[in-house]
Design a protein around this motif. Structure first.
Motif, mmCIF file in Angstrom:
data_model
loop_
_atom_site.group_PDB
_atom_site.id
_atom_site.type_symbol
_atom_site.label_atom_id
_atom_site.label_comp_id
_atom_site.label_asym_id
_atom_site.label_seq_id
_atom_site.Cartn_x
_atom_site.Cartn_y
_atom_site.Cartn_z
ATOM 1 N N GLN A 71 0.813 -1.212 0.000
ATOM 2 C CA GLN A 71 0.000 0.000 0.000
ATOM 3 C C GLN A 71 0.851 1.269 0.000
ATOM 4 O O GLN A 71 0.343 2.354 -0.256
ATOM 5 C CB GLN A 71 -0.937 0.019 1.212
ATOM 6 N N ASP A 72 2.107 1.146 0.330
ATOM 7 C CA ASP A 72 3.060 2.259 0.335
ATOM 8 C C ASP A 72 2.688 3.392 1.279
ATOM 9 O O ASP A 72 2.940 4.560 0.987
ATOM 10 C CB ASP A 72 3.277 2.794 -1.088
ATOM 11 N N PHE A 73 2.106 3.053 2.423
ATOM 12 C CA PHE A 73 1.904 4.043 3.469
ATOM 13 C C PHE A 73 3.129 4.007 4.368
ATOM 14 O O PHE A 73 3.786 2.985 4.485
ATOM 15 C CB PHE A 73 0.628 3.754 4.269
ATOM 16 N N ASN A 74 3.439 5.131 5.025
ATOM 17 C CA ASN A 74 4.686 5.198 5.783
ATOM 18 C C ASN A 74 4.528 5.015 7.289
ATOM 19 O O ASN A 74 5.487 5.199 8.034
ATOM 20 C CB ASN A 74 5.417 6.505 5.473
ATOM 21 N N SER A 75 3.317 4.654 7.738
ATOM 22 C CA SER A 75 3.090 4.467 9.174
ATOM 23 C C SER A 75 2.088 3.355 9.407
ATOM 24 O O SER A 75 1.278 3.036 8.538
ATOM 25 C CB SER A 75 2.537 5.750 9.806
ATOM 26 N N LEU A 76 2.138 2.811 10.596
ATOM 27 C CA LEU A 76 1.193 1.769 11.002
ATOM 28 C C LEU A 76 0.880 1.995 12.469
ATOM 29 O O LEU A 76 1.782 2.199 13.281
ATOM 30 C CB LEU A 76 1.816 0.381 10.818
ATOM 31 N N GLU A 77 -0.404 1.987 12.808
ATOM 32 C CA GLU A 77 -0.821 2.143 14.200
ATOM 33 C C GLU A 77 -1.417 0.833 14.687
ATOM 34 O O GLU A 77 -2.385 0.328 14.121
ATOM 35 C CB GLU A 77 -1.865 3.255 14.338
ATOM 36 N N VAL A 78 -0.825 0.276 15.725
ATOM 37 C CA VAL A 78 -1.383 -0.928 16.345
ATOM 38 C C VAL A 78 -2.566 -0.473 17.190
ATOM 39 O O VAL A 78 -2.418 0.347 18.088
ATOM 40 C CB VAL A 78 -0.336 -1.659 17.207
ATOM 41 N N THR A 79 -3.749 -0.989 16.861
ATOM 42 C CA THR A 79 -4.966 -0.534 17.541
ATOM 43 C C THR A 79 -5.512 -1.562 18.524
ATOM 44 O O THR A 79 -6.454 -1.256 19.263
ATOM 45 C CB THR A 79 -6.051 -0.172 16.506
ATOM 46 N N TYR A 106 -4.065 16.491 0.892
ATOM 47 C CA TYR A 106 -4.695 15.524 -0.004
ATOM 48 C C TYR A 106 -3.793 14.298 -0.096
ATOM 49 O O TYR A 106 -2.618 14.418 -0.409
ATOM 50 C CB TYR A 106 -4.905 16.117 -1.404
ATOM 51 N N LEU A 107 -4.359 13.138 0.164
ATOM 52 C CA LEU A 107 -3.560 11.915 0.157
ATOM 53 C C LEU A 107 -3.011 11.653 -1.241
ATOM 54 O O LEU A 107 -3.760 11.608 -2.213
ATOM 55 C CB LEU A 107 -4.412 10.722 0.615
ATOM 56 N N HIS A 108 -1.699 11.488 -1.331
ATOM 57 C CA HIS A 108 -1.048 11.214 -2.607
ATOM 58 C C HIS A 108 -1.421 9.825 -3.127
ATOM 59 O O HIS A 108 -1.774 8.930 -2.360
ATOM 60 C CB HIS A 108 0.470 11.296 -2.472
ATOM 61 N N SER A 109 -1.283 9.636 -4.432
ATOM 62 C CA SER A 109 -1.528 8.326 -5.046
ATOM 63 C C SER A 109 -0.465 7.338 -4.578
ATOM 64 O O SER A 109 0.589 7.726 -4.063
ATOM 65 C CB SER A 109 -1.466 8.443 -6.568
ATOM 66 N N ALA A 110 -0.739 6.050 -4.786
ATOM 67 C CA ALA A 110 0.222 5.016 -4.390
ATOM 68 C C ALA A 110 1.564 5.232 -5.095
ATOM 69 O O ALA A 110 2.621 5.081 -4.482
ATOM 70 C CB ALA A 110 -0.336 3.627 -4.690
#
Length: 138
Positions: A71-79, A106-110
């Motif tokens: 997904q190329d997101f730069n963070s992950l939150e353990v919920t 605005y969220l950038h494209s993948a």
């Protein structure tokens, strides 16, 4: 991205563990620095059998990171980390949500996220092109 008063430590690969109380506190710090912190609604869960333990949770987090890497997101939150029993057999479920930190509201494209991450890794000297794929070293 470095924020004053925010502690982090290397975790796995090019991921770092940020030490804050919760996602809301981190969100406030990021917004105060003029950046945006996006929350992705899709929850990712993994399950493992046995009692809670640091090594089992670490392995579960590595499985989650493998699931969301594309997904190329730069963070992950353990919920959530929830211990349960079924017919006396202990198991646990680890839940997480992808997050993304960037300056634009605005969220950038993948593709744009992938390029931005590759450029940042290259600038730190941690990216290498091997067999047509970028690999990241710490």
């Amino acid at each position: 991205m470095q924020l004053p008063g925010l502690e982090s430590e290397p975790y796995s690969g090019n991921w770092s563990l940020v030490k804050v109380l919760d996602g809301f506190a981190l969100d406030r710090k990021i917004h105060a620095a003029g950046w945006n912190f996006f929350f992705m609604a899709a929850e990712v869960k993994v399950m493992f059998f046995g009692a809670l333990g640091a090594k089992k949770i670490e392995n579960a987090l590595k499985r989650i990171l493998a699931k969301v890497r594309h997904q190329d997101f730069n963070s992950l939150e353990v919920t959530g980390i929830v211990a349960k029993r079924f017919l006396g057999v202990p198991y646990a479920i680890v839940s997480a949500h992808s997050r993304h930190i960037q300056q634009s509201c605005y969220l950038h494209s993948a593709q744009a996220r992938r390029t931005s991450q590759r450029d940042a890794d290259w600038a730190r000297g941690g990216a290498r092109l091997r067999s047509g794929e970028w690999t990241y070293e710490t």
